[in-house]
Design an enzyme around this catalytic site. Structure first.
Site, mmCIF file in Angstrom:
data_model
loop_
_atom_site.group_PDB
_atom_site.id
_atom_site.type_symbol
_atom_site.label_atom_id
_atom_site.label_comp_id
_atom_site.label_asym_id
_atom_site.label_seq_id
_atom_site.Cartn_x
_atom_site.Cartn_y
_atom_site.Cartn_z
ATOM 1 N N GLU A 1 32.737 42.014 40.502
ATOM 2 C CA GLU A 1 32.794 40.743 39.784
ATOM 3 C C GLU A 1 32.020 39.635 40.482
ATOM 4 O O GLU A 1 31.355 38.822 39.842
ATOM 5 C CB GLU A 1 34.252 40.317 39.577
ATOM 6 C CG GLU A 1 35.026 41.243 38.636
ATOM 7 C CD GLU A 1 35.483 42.536 39.291
ATOM 8 O OE1 GLU A 1 35.435 42.619 40.540
ATOM 9 O OE2 GLU A 1 35.884 43.472 38.566
ATOM 10 N N HIS B 1 46.911 41.782 34.289
ATOM 11 C CA HIS B 1 46.203 41.876 33.002
ATOM 12 C C HIS B 1 46.707 40.838 32.012
ATOM 13 O O HIS B 1 46.604 41.028 30.814
ATOM 14 C CB HIS B 1 46.354 43.278 32.398
ATOM 15 C CG HIS B 1 45.708 44.358 33.204
ATOM 16 N ND1 HIS B 1 46.343 44.999 34.225
ATOM 17 C CD2 HIS B 1 44.466 44.883 33.153
ATOM 18 C CE1 HIS B 1 45.526 45.895 34.766
ATOM 19 N NE2 HIS B 1 44.377 45.848 34.140
#
Lengths: 350, 369
Positions: free
Chosen positions: A84, A154
């Site tokens: 990322e 999440h």
């Protein structure tokens, strides 16, 4: 990725916005298809544009990019490794040269390894180069928020961290029509934009989305319903719960509520908020992110600074609890219809 | 772990190990053969079969919505979790990512606590607060169970330093997948470990796919065991439990004397990346079937036992059936465990000394704690 939820939503939330074209050919699309359509339009019209992220080559975990690689070529729609920080830095470099850059972070929870690049590099590029360089053509998309069973990594809502950074814009759509218009505006905006997509609505929110290219301006809130007794302020998925609470409050408490979708939290449409609160005198702000240091605090301060003498009750915040996003307590964690209703009730009865 | 001498006394079998690849280390130092007794092989087989049943059952329970959250299964990769633990002790620290059910079991978390945690029940090993990705066992030096790809690697370097600092004769086992080998944090950790000669084993479980992307599309350097350069690296067949055991036994000794070492274990996951990934959109079913047929770690041990006349196929089938039954019984029992108390939402966020107000539906039932 998730099984399609079969929920009934009102036309209020997923209806059109004043800025979206009306009476034009439209297609029934989920929020996911609508986002995909906006990216497709960008890739078609803007030959510099690129889309990339983890697993994007086969469409991404939520299949946002399905078919786009075949249509626009593997040089423009491609996979990155799982990195990322690298994705964000790479995107910044690409954008600094002027390429229209759409980078996906697979879940907003994974944006934190990229935090330094976004906050220190992207946000400050223009300022620190005295305006020589900028990453205005950069857009970072990430699914955010509750998904019924996402648990700790999440389900998070990281918008406040980024709203706190000058130089970045933060946009969160509530429905398919808004997602397309806001995404196209965000891609073309001359500043780096973070676009957080409420993943719970990906497949469950459906609307007749205009086929043509249109933009919904950033920094402009939308009044979904006018009212006179209390102002309800939210964005993204939270509006689903707010609307349910509103319907119940109007019926049971015999009041009239004004519901505002902020759409962009940075820059913030102060005028719409201030005008509304001056009219109603009461306000409730809701978001899924924890209360402490959450974005509702900023909104409350703006109201306090501008509407103090108009307030009939303390500003009420209904937010996620100040805990990590839990595994088994998800339904207890986020502000649902009941907590918002209770908030409205206590504000009205203050 | 038995010594070579004691194994010989009780009649061990000899096995030659598959070819390895090495980087920055003399391949002659690395074991090329292993010895193992029947009892040892039976234990490895039992553990691997148990993990396999745990995973297959978890798949089923997830589809029936008994398990929520995100869930990543490790069937196909059992020989790494089991073989590694046969070479180290619970004093050696272990940290991994989210595909952690097998490691949790091998670190001594009982199946009932594992299932309870998967279900989010109060008796789960993390009080039901973590779920599938978050198993921990403090007494057995198991530091989890981490949700963010690669984040565990840097933490692992800290674990290794602490062991050296406290002068313990132990190593830190830092597990990550081939996908995570693209994460920057791993190289920050690897550099620190090499610079300060930390007792660390960087373990890459290379199952060929980082989520849905094949390793060739994600890593420019496909020799993952060399990515810690100048730290030495070894690539082994991670489907061969004795290769795993012997290499880790060697690596522990090496890391204690010389500093970090990388081990790449070639493996294969039978399921998709997570429960939302059927695992067949980016690879062919034939590929999965072929990997199962040619390289299954459980079948390999079964074959050995039969070949050496230590067991018959019928005995092993019976054993597998018993394990299946036992695992199912434990799972069914865990389903009946109570949910955590609502106030657990607020506990463990900060250390002691913080007050929380829990507003119940009925205000009079609210509590301050």
């Amino acid at each position: 990725m998730q099984r399609a939820a079969t929920r009934k939503f009102s036309s209020l939330l997923f209806g059109t916005s004043p800025e979206a074209p009306s009476g034009v050919p439209a297609t029934r699309r989920t929020m996911l298809q609508s986002i995909s359509n906006a990216i497709d339009i960008t890739l078609t019209k803007d030959k510099t544009a690129c889309l990339f992220g983890e697993d994007i080559a086969f469409g991404g975990v939520f299949r946002v990019a399905e078919g786009l690689r075949q249509k626009h070529g593997e040089n423009r729609v491609f996979n990155t490794p799982l990195c990322e920080q690298g994705i964000a830095g790479f995107a910044i470099g690409l954008s600094a040269i002027g390429i229209t850059t759409i980078a996906e972070i697979q879940f907003a929870d994974y944006i934190f390894p990229a935090f330094d690049q976004i906050v220190n590099e992207a946000a400050k590029y223009r300022y620190r180069s005295g305006g020589q360089f900028n990453v205005g053509s950069l857009l970072i998309r990430a699914p955010y928020g509750a998904v019924d069973h996402g648990a700790l990594y999440h389900s998070q809502s990281p918008e406040a961290y980024f709203a706190h950074t000058p130089g970045l814009k933060v946009v969160i759509p509530r429905g398919p029509i808004q997602a397309k218009g806001l995404l196209l505006a965000s891609i073309r905006d001359q500043n780096p934009v973070l676009f957080f997509e409420p993943k719970m609505l990906y497949r469950s929110a459906v609307a007749d989305v205009p086929n043509e290219d249109y933009e919904i301006p950033l920094g402009k809130a939308e009044i979904l319903k006018e009212g006179k007794d209390i102002t309800l302020i939210g964005y993204g998925l939270q509006l689903v719960h707010m609307e349910k609470a509103m319907i119940r409050a109007e019926k049971e408490l015999k009041i009239s509520c004004e519901l505002i979708d902020l759409r962009t939290i940075s820059p913030l449409d102060r005028e719409t908020i201030i005008d509304s609160v001056k009219k109603t005198g009461r306000v409730l702000i809701a978001h899924e992110a924890p209360k402490f240091g959450g974005f509702a605090g900023e909104i409350a301060t703006i109201i306090n600074e501008n509407c103090f003498l108009h307030l009939e009750a303390p500003i009420h915040r209904v937010c996620g609890w100040d805990t990590p996003f839990p595994l088994v307590f998800e339904k207890m964690y986020y502000p649902d219809e009941h907590r918002i209703f209770e908030g409205i009730k206590s504000t009205i009865n203050f | 772990m038995l010594t070579r001498f004691s194994r010989r006394l009780i009649g061990a079998h000899k096995f030659s190990l598959p070819d390895i690849k090495t980087h920055n280390i003399d391949p002659k130092l690395v074991p090329t053969e292993a010895e193992s007794t029947k009892d040892e092989l039976m234990k490895y087989l039992t553990d691997m079969m148990t993990i396999r049943r745990l995973e297959i059952l978890a798949d089923d329970l997830y589809k029936n919505e008994k398990i929520r959250g995100f869930c990543h299964l490790s069937d196909g990769q059992e020989a790494i979790a089991v073989g590694m633990e046969a070479a180290v002790t619970y004093e050696d620290s272990l940290i991994t990512a989210y595909r952690d059910h097998g490691n949790a079991y091998m670190r001594g978390i009982s199946l009932d606590h594992i299932f309870a945690e998967l279900f989010g029940k109060a008796s789960g090993s993390s009080k039901g607060k973590g779920g599938s990705m978050h198993f921990y066992h403090k007494e057995h030096s198991f530091y989890g169970g981490n949700g963010i790809v690669g984040a565990q690697c840097a933490i692992g370097a800290g674990l290794a330093f602490a062991l050296k600092y406290k002068k313990k004769p132990n190593v830190a086992l830092i597990l990550f997948g081939d996908g995570a080998s693209a994460q920057g944090q791993l190289y920050e950790a690897s550099n620190m470990a090499e610079l300060w000669k930390l007792p660390a084993i960087f373990v890459c479980e290379n199952n060929l796919y980082g989520m849905g992307t094949p390793i060739e599309k994600a890593s420019a350097n496909l020799e993952l065991y060399t990515k810690g350069h100048p730290s030495p690296g070894i690539k082994i067949d991670g489907q061969n439990i004795l290769a795993v055991r012997e290499t880790f036994h060697f690596a522990k000794d090496y890391a204690l004397k010389n500093g970090p070492i990388w081990i790449e274990c070639a493996t294969y996951r039978y399921h998709g990346h997570s429960m939302s990934d059927p695992g067949v959109s980016y690879r062919k079913r034939d590929e999965i079937t072929a990997a199962r047929a040619a390289k299954d770690p459980i079948q390999k041990v079964k074959d050995w036992l039969i070949e050496k006349n230590e067991a018959t196929e019928e005995e092993l089938d019976k054993m597998e059936k018993n394990i299946r039954k036992k695992v199912l019984e434990i799972a069914n029992k865990a389903k009946e465990e109570p949910w955590p108390d609502h106030k657990e939402l607020f506990t463990d966020v900060y250390g002691p000394g913080r007050k929380y107000f829990y507003r119940n539906i009925e205000f009079k039932n609210s509590t301050m704690f």
